[in-house]
Design a protein around this motif. Structure first.
Motif, PDB file in Angstrom:
ATOM      1  N   ILE A 109     -14.710  -1.259   8.167  1.00 26.71           N
ATOM      2  CA  ILE A 109     -13.552  -3.277   8.448  1.00 26.71           C
ATOM      3  C   ILE A 109     -12.787  -2.787   7.621  1.00 26.71           C
ATOM      4  CG2 ILE A 109     -13.526  -5.578   8.415  1.00 26.71           C
ATOM      5  CD1 ILE A 109     -15.943  -5.465  10.106  1.00 26.71           C
ATOM      6  N   VAL A 110     -13.389  -2.405   5.749  1.00 26.72           N
ATOM      7  CA  VAL A 110     -13.231  -2.189   4.191  1.00 26.72           C
ATOM      8  C   VAL A 110     -12.134  -0.979   4.636  1.00 26.72           C
ATOM      9  CG1 VAL A 110     -13.414  -1.376   2.235  1.00 26.72           C
ATOM     10  CG2 VAL A 110     -14.885  -2.973   2.734  1.00 26.72           C
ATOM     11  N   LYS A 111     -12.243   0.594   4.725  1.00 23.08           N
ATOM     12  CA  LYS A 111     -10.930   1.422   5.498  1.00 23.08           C
ATOM     13  C   LYS A 111     -10.022   0.637   5.809  1.00 23.08           C
ATOM     14  CE  LYS A 111     -11.370   5.547   6.788  1.00 23.08           C
ATOM     15  NZ  LYS A 111     -11.846   6.656   7.385  1.00 23.08           N
ATOM     16  N   GLN A 112     -10.148   0.199   6.911  1.00 26.08           N
ATOM     17  CA  GLN A 112      -9.281  -0.360   7.788  1.00 26.08           C
ATOM     18  C   GLN A 112      -8.444  -1.145   6.897  1.00 26.08           C
ATOM     19  OE1 GLN A 112      -7.942   0.408  10.565  1.00 26.08           O
ATOM     20  NE2 GLN A 112      -9.023   2.084  10.771  1.00 26.08           N
ATOM     21  N   ILE A 113      -8.933  -2.230   6.144  1.00 29.76           N
ATOM     22  CA  ILE A 113      -8.355  -3.166   5.173  1.00 29.76           C
ATOM     23  C   ILE A 113      -7.324  -1.851   3.834  1.00 29.76           C
ATOM     24  CG2 ILE A 113      -8.551  -5.138   2.818  1.00 29.76           C
ATOM     25  CD1 ILE A 113     -11.268  -6.214   4.362  1.00 29.76           C
ATOM     26  N   GLN A 114      -7.927  -1.086   3.799  1.00 33.92           N
ATOM     27  CA  GLN A 114      -7.208  -0.625   2.768  1.00 33.92           C
ATOM     28  C   GLN A 114      -6.181   0.427   3.156  1.00 33.92           C
ATOM     29  OE1 GLN A 114      -9.940   1.896   1.252  1.00 33.92           O
ATOM     30  NE2 GLN A 114     -11.193  -0.150  -0.751  1.00 33.92           N
ATOM     31  N   ILE A 115      -6.321   0.932   4.521  1.00 29.42           N
ATOM     32  CA  ILE A 115      -5.100   1.634   4.927  1.00 29.42           C
ATOM     33  C   ILE A 115      -4.552   0.910   5.761  1.00 29.42           C
ATOM     34  CG2 ILE A 115      -4.996   3.114   7.556  1.00 29.42           C
ATOM     35  CD1 ILE A 115      -7.274   4.419   7.121  1.00 29.42           C
ATOM     36  N   LYS A 116      -4.623  -0.505   5.918  1.00 29.78           N
ATOM     37  CA  LYS A 116      -3.483  -1.304   6.543  1.00 29.78           C
ATOM     38  C   LYS A 116      -2.403  -1.670   5.792  1.00 29.78           C
ATOM     39  CE  LYS A 116      -5.565  -1.000  11.552  1.00 29.78           C
ATOM     40  NZ  LYS A 116      -4.904  -1.932  13.024  1.00 29.78           N
ATOM     41  N   LEU A 117      -3.048  -2.257   5.016  1.00 26.79           N
ATOM     42  CA  LEU A 117      -2.482  -3.383   3.667  1.00 26.79           C
ATOM     43  C   LEU A 117      -2.751  -2.414   2.590  1.00 26.79           C
ATOM     44  CD1 LEU A 117      -4.626  -6.634   4.406  1.00 26.79           C
ATOM     45  CD2 LEU A 117      -2.537  -5.621   5.078  1.00 26.79           C
ATOM     46  N   GLN A 118      -2.912  -1.086   3.030  1.00 32.14           N
ATOM     47  CA  GLN A 118      -2.445  -0.582   1.130  1.00 32.14           C
ATOM     48  C   GLN A 118      -3.026  -1.109   0.266  1.00 32.14           C
ATOM     49  OE1 GLN A 118      -0.494   2.640   1.086  1.00 32.14           O
ATOM     50  NE2 GLN A 118      -0.883   1.762   2.704  1.00 32.14           N
ATOM     51  N   GLU A 119      -4.543  -1.699   0.613  1.00 25.21           N
ATOM     52  CA  GLU A 119      -5.165  -3.215  -0.735  1.00 25.21           C
ATOM     53  C   GLU A 119      -6.526  -1.824  -0.943  1.00 25.21           C
ATOM     54  OE1 GLU A 119      -6.597  -5.280  -3.198  1.00 25.21           O
ATOM     55  OE2 GLU A 119      -4.411  -6.474  -2.460  1.00 25.21           O
ATOM     56  N   LYS A 120      -6.160  -1.713  -2.793  1.00 21.93           N
ATOM     57  CA  LYS A 120      -7.357  -0.971  -3.147  1.00 21.93           C
ATOM     58  C   LYS A 120      -8.162  -1.776  -3.558  1.00 21.93           C
ATOM     59  CE  LYS A 120      -5.619   2.547  -1.730  1.00 21.93           C
ATOM     60  NZ  LYS A 120      -5.815   2.804  -0.532  1.00 21.93           N
ATOM     61  N   LYS A 121      -7.955  -3.352  -3.841  1.00 16.54           N
ATOM     62  CA  LYS A 121      -9.104  -3.956  -4.775  1.00 16.54           C
ATOM     63  C   LYS A 121      -9.831  -4.408  -3.652  1.00 16.54           C
ATOM     64  CE  LYS A 121      -9.225  -8.147  -6.561  1.00 16.54           C
ATOM     65  NZ  LYS A 121      -8.298 -10.135  -6.985  1.00 16.54           N
ATOM     66  N   ILE A 122     -10.047  -4.896  -2.719  1.00 15.46           N
ATOM     67  CA  ILE A 122     -11.675  -5.199  -2.419  1.00 15.46           C
ATOM     68  C   ILE A 122     -11.720  -4.025  -1.483  1.00 15.46           C
ATOM     69  CG2 ILE A 122     -12.433  -6.079   0.630  1.00 15.46           C
ATOM     70  CD1 ILE A 122      -9.484  -7.911   0.068  1.00 15.46           C
ATOM     71  N   LYS A 123     -13.614  -3.574  -1.972  1.00 15.92           N
ATOM     72  CA  LYS A 123     -13.806  -3.075  -2.277  1.00 15.92           C
ATOM     73  C   LYS A 123     -15.851  -3.003  -1.675  1.00 15.92           C
ATOM     74  CE  LYS A 123     -12.401  -0.420  -6.214  1.00 15.92           C
ATOM     75  NZ  LYS A 123     -11.377   0.033  -5.727  1.00 15.92           N
TER      76      LYS A 123
END
Length: 106
Positions: free
Chosen positions: A82-96
């Motif tokens: 899920i974290v990986k999908q957040i980072q991919i789909k939102l270009q969001e690196k803050k949520i780890k």
């Protein structure tokens, strides 16, 4: 003076003022992180979204309320994906990290 040689009135468009303010503050970065709330169903799919909803971001951690303990355990196993999908789909690196809690869905 403006670009045509006229004396400037000293009034600046609100758009420029707001852009300067947002660029100086962390507000835009915070707003980017909260996009996960708007796109949660797209990120995790309808089946998971029916049983889990994000409700808070604190630091680098997304807090997600989950409808029951069975789903809490299942999502714990899927946490990294899920974290990986957040980072991919939102270009969001803050949520780890994601922290799941039992509760009533909003």
């Amino acid at each position: 003076m403006d670009c045509k040689g006229r004396k400037s009135s000293g009034i600046e468009p609100i758009g420029k003022i707001l852009k300067r303010y947002f660029n100086r503050s962390d507000l835009l970065k915070k707003l980017d992180s909260y996009e996960v709330f708007l796109r949660w169903d797209d990120i995790v799919g309808d089946k998971i979204a029916a049983h889990a909803k994000p409700y808070r971001i604190k630091g680098n951690t997304l807090w997600v309320v989950v409808s029951n303990s069975v789903w809490l355990q299942e999502l714990t196993f899927l946490k990294k994906e899920i974290v990986k999908q957040i980072q991919i789909k939102l270009q969001e690196k803050k949520i780890k990290e994601i922290y799941f809690v039992l509760g009533e869905l909003p």
